[in-house]
Write an enzyme that holds these catalytic residues in place. Structure first.
Site, PDB file in Angstrom:
ATOM      1  N   ASP A  52       0.853  -1.190   0.000  1.00 18.77           N
ATOM      2  CA  ASP A  52       0.000   0.000   0.000  1.00 18.77           C
ATOM      3  C   ASP A  52       0.889   1.241   0.000  1.00 18.77           C
ATOM      4  O   ASP A  52       1.571   1.522   0.984  1.00 18.77           O
ATOM      5  CB  ASP A  52      -0.895   0.026   1.247  1.00 18.77           C
ATOM      6  CG  ASP A  52      -1.809   1.244   1.229  1.00 18.77           C
ATOM      7  OD1 ASP A  52      -2.823   1.196   0.530  1.00 18.77           O
ATOM      8  OD2 ASP A  52      -1.475   2.252   1.891  1.00 18.77           O
ATOM      9  N   TYR A  57       3.648   9.672  -0.139  1.00 18.14           N
ATOM     10  CA  TYR A  57       4.578   9.098   0.834  1.00 18.14           C
ATOM     11  C   TYR A  57       6.042   9.322   0.436  1.00 18.14           C
ATOM     12  O   TYR A  57       6.931   9.215   1.286  1.00 18.14           O
ATOM     13  CB  TYR A  57       4.341   7.594   1.031  1.00 18.14           C
ATOM     14  CG  TYR A  57       2.960   7.225   1.524  1.00 18.14           C
ATOM     15  CD1 TYR A  57       2.114   8.178   2.101  1.00 18.14           C
ATOM     16  CD2 TYR A  57       2.482   5.927   1.409  1.00 18.14           C
ATOM     17  CE1 TYR A  57       0.847   7.848   2.541  1.00 18.14           C
ATOM     18  CE2 TYR A  57       1.206   5.587   1.855  1.00 18.14           C
ATOM     19  CZ  TYR A  57       0.394   6.549   2.406  1.00 18.14           C
ATOM     20  OH  TYR A  57      -0.860   6.210   2.838  1.00 18.14           O
ATOM     21  N   LYS A  86      -2.055   6.090  -4.702  1.00 21.00           N
ATOM     22  CA  LYS A  86      -3.144   7.047  -4.460  1.00 21.00           C
ATOM     23  C   LYS A  86      -2.801   8.408  -5.037  1.00 21.00           C
ATOM     24  O   LYS A  86      -1.621   8.775  -5.075  1.00 21.00           O
ATOM     25  CB  LYS A  86      -3.373   7.217  -2.942  1.00 21.00           C
ATOM     26  CG  LYS A  86      -3.347   5.917  -2.159  1.00 21.00           C
ATOM     27  CD  LYS A  86      -3.656   6.120  -0.678  1.00 21.00           C
ATOM     28  CE  LYS A  86      -3.465   4.833   0.101  1.00 21.00           C
ATOM     29  NZ  LYS A  86      -2.126   4.637   0.659  1.00 21.00           N
ATOM     30  N   HIS A 117      -6.923   9.722  -2.567  1.00 17.77           N
ATOM     31  CA  HIS A 117      -6.369   9.670  -1.211  1.00 17.77           C
ATOM     32  C   HIS A 117      -7.281  10.367  -0.185  1.00 17.77           C
ATOM     33  O   HIS A 117      -7.491   9.872   0.913  1.00 17.77           O
ATOM     34  CB  HIS A 117      -4.978  10.313  -1.228  1.00 17.77           C
ATOM     35  CG  HIS A 117      -4.047   9.833  -0.163  1.00 17.77           C
ATOM     36  ND1 HIS A 117      -2.688   9.745  -0.347  1.00 17.77           N
ATOM     37  CD2 HIS A 117      -4.267   9.422   1.106  1.00 17.77           C
ATOM     38  CE1 HIS A 117      -2.121   9.311   0.768  1.00 17.77           C
ATOM     39  NE2 HIS A 117      -3.056   9.110   1.664  1.00 17.77           N
TER      40      HIS A 117
HETATM   41  P1  NDP Z   1       0.484   1.585  12.090  1.00 18.53           P
HETATM   42  O1  NDP Z   1      -0.794   1.699  12.829  1.00 18.53           O
HETATM   43  O2  NDP Z   1       0.688   0.433  11.192  1.00 18.53           O
HETATM   44  O3  NDP Z   1       1.645   1.626  13.191  1.00 18.53           O
HETATM   45  C1  NDP Z   1       2.997   1.745  12.860  1.00 18.53           C
HETATM   46  C2  NDP Z   1       3.814   1.752  14.133  1.00 18.53           C
HETATM   47  O4  NDP Z   1       3.698   0.488  14.794  1.00 18.53           O
HETATM   48  C3  NDP Z   1       5.290   1.995  13.907  1.00 18.53           C
HETATM   49  O5  NDP Z   1       5.765   2.852  14.924  1.00 18.53           O
HETATM   50  C4  NDP Z   1       5.904   0.591  14.056  1.00 18.53           C
HETATM   51  O6  NDP Z   1       7.226   0.680  14.504  1.00 18.53           O
HETATM   52  C5  NDP Z   1       4.993  -0.001  15.087  1.00 18.53           C
HETATM   53  N1  NDP Z   1       4.920  -1.471  15.034  1.00 18.53           N
HETATM   54  C6  NDP Z   1       4.648  -2.230  13.976  1.00 18.53           C
HETATM   55  N2  NDP Z   1       4.622  -3.542  14.305  1.00 18.53           N
HETATM   56  C7  NDP Z   1       4.910  -3.596  15.629  1.00 18.53           C
HETATM   57  C8  NDP Z   1       5.039  -4.665  16.557  1.00 18.53           C
HETATM   58  N3  NDP Z   1       4.870  -5.939  16.182  1.00 18.53           N
HETATM   59  N4  NDP Z   1       5.339  -4.354  17.843  1.00 18.53           N
HETATM   60  C9  NDP Z   1       5.507  -3.065  18.236  1.00 18.53           C
HETATM   61  N5  NDP Z   1       5.396  -2.012  17.385  1.00 18.53           N
HETATM   62  C10 NDP Z   1       5.103  -2.284  16.112  1.00 18.53           C
HETATM   63  O7  NDP Z   1       0.845   2.959  11.316  1.00 18.53           O
HETATM   64  P2  NDP Z   1       0.455   3.864  10.089  1.00 18.53           P
HETATM   65  O8  NDP Z   1      -0.228   5.063  10.623  1.00 18.53           O
HETATM   66  O9  NDP Z   1       1.633   4.084   9.258  1.00 18.53           O
HETATM   67  O10 NDP Z   1      -0.587   3.051   9.206  1.00 18.53           O
HETATM   68  C11 NDP Z   1      -0.187   1.979   8.375  1.00 18.53           C
HETATM   69  C12 NDP Z   1      -0.344   2.257   6.910  1.00 18.53           C
HETATM   70  O11 NDP Z   1      -1.656   2.714   6.584  1.00 18.53           O
HETATM   71  C13 NDP Z   1       0.546   3.380   6.342  1.00 18.53           C
HETATM   72  O12 NDP Z   1       1.897   3.004   6.202  1.00 18.53           O
HETATM   73  C14 NDP Z   1      -0.170   3.667   5.027  1.00 18.53           C
HETATM   74  O13 NDP Z   1       0.173   2.677   4.073  1.00 18.53           O
HETATM   75  C15 NDP Z   1      -1.633   3.569   5.445  1.00 18.53           C
HETATM   76  N6  NDP Z   1      -2.202   4.902   5.807  1.00 18.53           N
HETATM   77  C16 NDP Z   1      -3.132   5.473   4.934  1.00 18.53           C
HETATM   78  C17 NDP Z   1      -3.679   6.703   5.192  1.00 18.53           C
HETATM   79  C18 NDP Z   1      -4.681   7.295   4.245  1.00 18.53           C
HETATM   80  O14 NDP Z   1      -5.009   8.491   4.372  1.00 18.53           O
HETATM   81  N7  NDP Z   1      -5.203   6.545   3.304  1.00 18.53           N
HETATM   82  C19 NDP Z   1      -3.325   7.476   6.406  1.00 18.53           C
HETATM   83  C20 NDP Z   1      -2.392   6.777   7.285  1.00 18.53           C
HETATM   84  C21 NDP Z   1      -1.868   5.541   6.972  1.00 18.53           C
HETATM   85  P3  NDP Z   1       8.449  -0.086  13.774  1.00 18.53           P
HETATM   86  O15 NDP Z   1       8.571   0.495  12.396  1.00 18.53           O
HETATM   87  O16 NDP Z   1       9.614   0.217  14.663  1.00 18.53           O
HETATM   88  O17 NDP Z   1       8.079  -1.553  13.758  1.00 18.53           O
END
Ligand code: NDP
Length: 314
Positions: A52, A57, A86, A117
């Protein structure tokens, strides 16, 4: 990929195509970009088949390089992957240009899904810059001649007239906006991507989309930076019951309900663990929804989304 892995699950779209239920989120902070190519390769080698991404981004170029390396190894082909990009509101008038820039960066001929988006338009130039135009007071300058459906209608043209997208959809649409879209256009979006997790279950939006054959894609499933949702007591309890980790519960919450979920991690050790699929019961899914109804919290509250009609934006 074993049946017990959430990464093996697929969902049928209203086009008849299948989308892998778990997609790899590709928002990437500046400080993590130096190893982001390895992160994307690790994700695909660990079983992710759905990426995604978005023009906004700024990671599409790196993803394109990662895909080239993966394809060169010969084990995963283009057709094995589902790639979403998007169009950002700064390209509201010309999604076709945005798509071409994304395809060039990704080094792909097509994407499996192209989303609007946000149902917004920004007063930017023809190159989509600035990405978020602001006035001297720091307020966002929205486009004056903007109707969010005009952008979606351009997506329909791209879908019908080119081979560059296999499906189109939307993101950050409320029920009201979807209702107008369904009334005034002739292509039902395959998905609506919104923030969704046990703190913001959006049950009305979810049930409306189900009724209309629109698959909901859950973004920020862990609560975004720092993954605060891993500490939700109900999630921790279920993880104990099923002898899995809280992240498995947060992912399975969507997959078991027929939704796509988009977790993000730039930690290769975490990525390699994948997600155990837990077939949560209807009662357990409802308990997680009920937790969010009682404890609503939205983590993504970008200022541009404030007046779109979503609850709990502050
Ligand atoms: P998430 O809710 O997926 O959370 C990401 C965080 O969780 C990071 O800090 C990561 O740290 C941590 N994390 C991941 N796995 C673990 C684990 N097993 N244990 C502990 N911590 C963990 O974040 P996003 O807000 O980025 O949402 C995900 C995706 O959704 C985005 O990347 C994007 O593709 C999409 N999105 C779409 C939007 C839209 O407007 N359409 C808006 C926002 C997001 P670490 O990297 O250190 O693992």
């Amino acid at each position: 990929m074993s049946e017990s892995s959430a990464l093996s699950k697929k969902i049928k779209l209203n086009t008849g195509a299948f989308i892998p239920a778990v997609g790899f989120g590709t928002v990437c902070n500046e400080e993590n970009r130096s190893w982001f190519k390895d992160v994307v390769i690790a994700a695909i080698e660990s079983g992710y088949r759905h990426i995604d991404t978005a023009w906004y981004y700024g990671t599409e170029e790196i993803i394109g390089e990662a895909l080239q390396e993966v394809f060169a190894k010969g084990e995963v082909k283009r057709e094995d992957l589902f790639v979403t990009t998007k169009v950002w509101p700064s390209f509201y008038k010309n999604p076709s240009k945005s798509l071409d820039e994304s395809l060039t960066a990704l080094k792909l001929d097509y994407v499996d899904l192209f989303l609007q988006h946000w149902p917004l338009g920004f007063a930017s130039d023809d190159n989509g810059k600035p990405e978020v135009p602001k006035d001297a007071d720091g307020d966002i300058i929205f486009a004056e001649d903007f109707d969010y459906l005009d952008t979606y209608k351009e997506l329909i043209k791209i879908y019908k007239k080119t081979n560059k997208v296999k499906a189109i959809g939307v993101s950050n649409y409320t029920v009201e906006k979807l209702q107008r879209l369904l009334k005034e256009t002739d292509v039902v979006p395959v998905t609506n991507q919104v923030e969704l997790h046990p703190h913001i279950p959006q049950v009305d939006l979810v049930s409306f989309c189900k009724e209309k054959g629109i698959i909901v894609e859950a973004y920020s499933p862990l609560g975004s930076n720092g993954a605060p949702n891993l500490k939700i007591p109900e999630v921790v309890e279920l993880a104990k019951k099923y002898e899995c980790s809280p992240v498995d519960i947060l992912v399975s919450y969507h997959v078991a309900a027929g939704r796509v979920v988009l977790p993000r991690s730039q930690n290769i050790e975490r990525i390699k663990k994948g997600f155990k699929y837990i077939d949560l019961t209807a009662k357990e899914l409802k308990a997680l929804d009920d937790f969010g109804i009682a404890n609503p919290k939205r983590f993504i509250t970008d200022p541009w989304g404030k007046n779109l009609g979503f609850e709990y934006w502050d």
